[in-house]
Design a protein around this motif. Structure first.
Motif, short mmCIF file in Angstrom:
data_model
loop_
_atom_site.label_atom_id
_atom_site.label_comp_id
_atom_site.label_asym_id
_atom_site.label_seq_id
_atom_site.Cartn_x
_atom_site.Cartn_y
_atom_site.Cartn_z
N GLU A 1 0.82 -1.22 0.00
CA GLU A 1 0.00 0.00 0.00
C GLU A 1 0.86 1.27 0.00
OE1 GLU A 1 -2.52 0.31 3.41
OE2 GLU A 1 -3.46 2.18 2.73
N TYR A 2 1.86 1.31 0.89
CA TYR A 2 2.68 2.51 0.97
C TYR A 2 3.37 2.79 -0.38
CZ TYR A 2 5.90 6.09 2.39
OH TYR A 2 6.56 7.28 2.47
N CYS A 3 3.94 1.75 -0.94
CA CYS A 3 4.72 1.90 -2.17
C CYS A 3 3.84 2.30 -3.34
CB CYS A 3 5.46 0.60 -2.47
SG CYS A 3 6.24 -0.12 -1.01
N ILE A 4 2.62 1.77 -3.38
CA ILE A 4 1.68 2.16 -4.44
C ILE A 4 1.38 3.64 -4.33
CG2 ILE A 4 -0.69 1.86 -5.29
CD1 ILE A 4 -0.50 -1.07 -4.16
N ALA A 5 1.07 4.08 -3.10
CA ALA A 5 0.73 5.49 -2.89
C ALA A 5 1.90 6.40 -3.22
CB ALA A 5 0.27 5.71 -1.45
N SER A 6 3.09 6.06 -2.74
CA SER A 6 4.23 6.97 -2.92
C SER A 6 4.73 6.98 -4.36
CB SER A 6 5.36 6.61 -1.95
OG SER A 6 5.84 5.31 -2.17
N HIS A 7 4.78 5.82 -4.99
CA HIS A 7 5.30 5.82 -6.36
C HIS A 7 4.26 6.27 -7.38
CE1 HIS A 7 9.35 4.44 -5.57
NE2 HIS A 7 8.83 3.73 -4.59
N THR A 8 2.98 6.12 -7.07
CA THR A 8 1.96 6.70 -7.94
C THR A 8 2.07 8.22 -7.89
OG1 THR A 8 0.47 4.82 -7.67
CG2 THR A 8 -0.53 6.88 -8.38
N ALA A 9 2.27 8.75 -6.68
CA ALA A 9 2.46 10.21 -6.53
C ALA A 9 3.70 10.66 -7.29
CB ALA A 9 2.57 10.57 -5.06
N ALA A 10 4.78 9.88 -7.17
CA ALA A 10 6.03 10.24 -7.86
C ALA A 10 5.84 10.20 -9.38
CB ALA A 10 7.15 9.30 -7.43
N ALA A 11 5.12 9.19 -9.84
CA ALA A 11 4.89 9.07 -11.29
C ALA A 11 4.06 10.25 -11.80
CB ALA A 11 4.20 7.75 -11.62
N LYS A 12 3.07 10.65 -11.02
CA LYS A 12 2.26 11.80 -11.43
C LYS A 12 3.13 13.05 -11.51
CE LYS A 12 -2.26 10.43 -9.66
NZ LYS A 12 -3.24 10.68 -8.60
N LYS A 13 4.00 13.20 -10.53
CA LYS A 13 4.87 14.38 -10.52
C LYS A 13 5.77 14.39 -11.76
CE LYS A 13 8.09 16.77 -7.53
NZ LYS A 13 9.06 16.56 -6.44
N LYS A 14 6.10 13.17 -12.25
CA LYS A 14 6.95 13.07 -13.44
C LYS A 14 6.15 13.11 -14.73
CE LYS A 14 10.75 10.70 -11.09
NZ LYS A 14 11.36 9.40 -10.74
N GLY A 15 4.83 13.35 -14.60
CA GLY A 15 4.03 13.55 -15.79
C GLY A 15 3.05 12.45 -16.15
N MET A 16 2.93 11.41 -15.33
CA MET A 16 1.98 10.35 -15.67
C MET A 16 0.57 10.92 -15.70
SD MET A 16 1.24 6.68 -13.79
CE MET A 16 0.56 7.46 -12.30
N THR A 17 -0.14 10.67 -16.81
CA THR A 17 -1.53 11.10 -16.92
C THR A 17 -2.44 10.03 -16.32
OG1 THR A 17 -1.85 10.02 -19.04
CG2 THR A 17 -0.98 12.27 -19.09
N ASP A 18 -3.68 10.41 -16.06
CA ASP A 18 -4.65 9.44 -15.57
C ASP A 18 -4.82 8.29 -16.57
OD1 ASP A 18 -4.99 11.00 -13.36
OD2 ASP A 18 -7.03 11.63 -13.81
N ALA A 19 -4.81 8.63 -17.84
CA ALA A 19 -4.98 7.60 -18.87
C ALA A 19 -3.82 6.60 -18.83
CB ALA A 19 -5.08 8.24 -20.25
N GLN A 20 -2.62 7.13 -18.60
CA GLN A 20 -1.45 6.23 -18.51
C GLN A 20 -1.55 5.34 -17.28
OE1 GLN A 20 1.58 9.34 -18.84
NE2 GLN A 20 2.26 8.47 -20.77
N PHE A 21 -1.97 5.92 -16.17
CA PHE A 21 -2.12 5.13 -14.95
C PHE A 21 -3.12 3.99 -15.17
CE2 PHE A 21 -4.51 4.21 -11.06
CZ PHE A 21 -3.49 3.83 -10.20
#
Lengths: 162, 162, 162, 162, 162, 162
Positions: free
Chosen positions: A110-130
């Motif tokens: 859970e922690y890693c999903i939350a933190s790395h999803t946040a990091a990916a968004k900061k690096k430009g991941m769009t909702d569609a990419q997620f």
């Protein structure tokens, strides 16, 4: 899970500092040894914190680092490994972050999903990419088991060495 | 594991067809129900095989599909799902394939690692990209457990909804 | 994986005993300590072997028991636990065996998949049942990760205690 | 985990609607994109929700579907797959649901354990059946690792194809 | 799995070098990029190989290092991490090696089980210790799932911070 | 995760008994069937509880046992297995407890990590030992996947039977 009621205490104690808007020590925060805040860190730990913030162009440290800072050797080794591995290379940083999310989802951390999803968004991941990322992770987990259940052996063609 | 001695039979029986250079039935090949070759497939299964080869621009079917073809409903559903999920979208097909490899490595599914690594290479994955991919997968598996061992709780900042 | 060439030695050495039709020691068989055959077993181990064969109405012992027989305490405890757990109860033995297969497929334990699939067949599992079982296992592994990726919290209605 | 204190807010705010007795939007509920309630759903999503409720003979939608509804393609594909896989066939729906629980327990997916245990109960699972199910899952997870630790190889007899 | 027939080639080709008694390149050995033998290694890789052999007081390099040597950055980082982590500290090297085996058995990584069991033996692990180790790993995997199935929440007493 | 707000109710209801200092029934505690407290236990269950407390030289029972006590057969079998496995032997009890923690961290079982870390501390585990333990678990999880990704085959030398 309990996130929805996290607001109640603040309704009751309006003078309580709002979470997520400062970096004051979280008095009751968990993790087996508690969290080491910047203000309380040794020069050795503080140097790592500084490098994390400088490298990530951010002004705060997330709980993972504050938790493992109780083992400065682990903190240093883990940060240096991550810094090296996640740097731009043959794969761009966003792709690497999405691979990190993929593994964490597969492992259900859970922690890693939350933190790395946040990091990916900061690096430009769009909702569609997620969304596409999660679909691939789900499908891979399914077919990994279909292969096991049907006891499929590796094709000769896949055994050719690089 | 045993791949190195697979050559011995051919030294002994030179008339035996070389593996990986044809699609004749593999008489003794495994998988719980055996493999359904194109020549032996029902029209229903053959239609899926045709679509797989057309979509992937290839002229052969790998063991996974031949193994699950014993359950035509599963074959059809799995292929249609994969075709939809792995199609170009917000993520390019190579990135999707590398995510598939990441999950399969994390789950240690030998067949899936071999087949999706081959697929990723066909889609252009370089050796350098593969190496960085595996490094990220290894690191993510490590930190997933550091988080668990130190019992780190999710930062409030990571709980903000999209 | 290598099963297809297992026949070669017999072509070459026709006097070599056929596998699966006797219980002679397998000289080169593996497992970390090797396998303890019935003839070589202590009275203590032999008594467990006898109970396994009597309970299962069979005349042979599979490798798992022969491998862990090197630790007679483990052998006894594991057999007694399995005997108790797999006995007819609120669930019939076939359903229990299929659940065992489901877990083993999910964990990708090749030995356990092979042995419990064989056991389930002996207890009456049809090919159609096996196929549906594997489909459910695949789907569950997929949605387990969709839940993780989307970070879905448990519905209040699901928290009601039995 | 925190369920016991979920009652406190209601002691303090008795006008707050009781959880589990209505389907009003949960303002602070989590999941990465939040939950799409029926009232807010597009016609496309609403049609799936309607089919879920009709198929399951229920009048509410659980969080899983509301969470993945942000990706209508995923919602549709997942529902159609589940509908097909979980339908009565060679295995009855209760057995399938218990297999789903077995995998989810083995993977330690809290949401999936809660939701599929509830579903299995609705389909008639007794407490006695649940208890036997969990015992089998526990045992299978144990022996899966005994096999790995002792490096047991598959018996020739288990390699016979169906 | 196939180990028993590995002897056949030597019966047929008695001039073939015996495995495990030399360090000549294994012509057909696998791993995605093949194995980099000492003789073929770059000075950079050879320096790591030398340090591995010196640290471990051995005169050969196992396949893991030869396989990842294709990524010298990974080779260096992994070796330095392992060297630091596995060094004598608050835990003695044998205990650390047994923990490594425990994780590898739990994850069912065949290579890692074989290599770290060998390493533990070299560091003095007795057969009795190995057996108890595997029993604990089996039991832990069982109760991990009993906890999940019964949805047990953490006792308040276990939440006390160190 | 929510531990920090667990203190709020006590601020509001100072007469509410403090957690962790008594063994009164937790009215709203979870687990699928709730927890069976000593006072409410059958003689059969109470006898196991007594043995657990006597063996562990403690005066309370943790939630795991109270949760599975709903299945007295499971309670008895699990306790007897644990008692046998965790007793002093070739490995000392602390080493066994650390192996239990290692597996639980690797499997990411929150309850098991908390309870067995507490048990290990009670048996003398120092903070330094805990930190080294977690580092080994993290590293093992990383290299388990490097091995899978690079498809490394087992060295002949590691195949030698004990």
């Amino acid at each position: 899970m309990i996130k929805k009621i996290l607001l109640f205490p603040f309704l009751l104690f309006p003078f309580f500092p709002s979470p997520g808007t400062h970096d004051l020590p979280q008095e009751n925060s968990m993790s087996i040894f508690g969290l080491i805040e910047y203000a309380d860190a040794s020069p050795e730990v503080r140097a790592i914190y500084d490098d994390i913030m400088a490298t990530r162009k951010t002004d705060w440290i997330n709980n993972f680092w504050k938790a493992i800072a109780h083992d400065p050797v682990l903190l240093k080794r883990t940060w240096e490994d991550i810094k090296q591995i996640m740097a731009p290379g043959a794969l761009d940083p966003l792709t690497k972050e999405m691979i990190y999310v993929a593994v964490s989802v597969s492992n259900q951390c859970e922690y890693c999903i939350a933190s790395h999803t946040a990091a990916a968004k900061k690096k430009g991941m769009t909702d569609a990419q997620f969304k596409e990322l999660i679909s691939v992770v789900g499908m891979a987990n399914e077919t990994n088991r279909l292969v096991a259940g049907y006891q499929v052996e590796v094709d000769e063609r896949f055994k050719i060495r690089s």
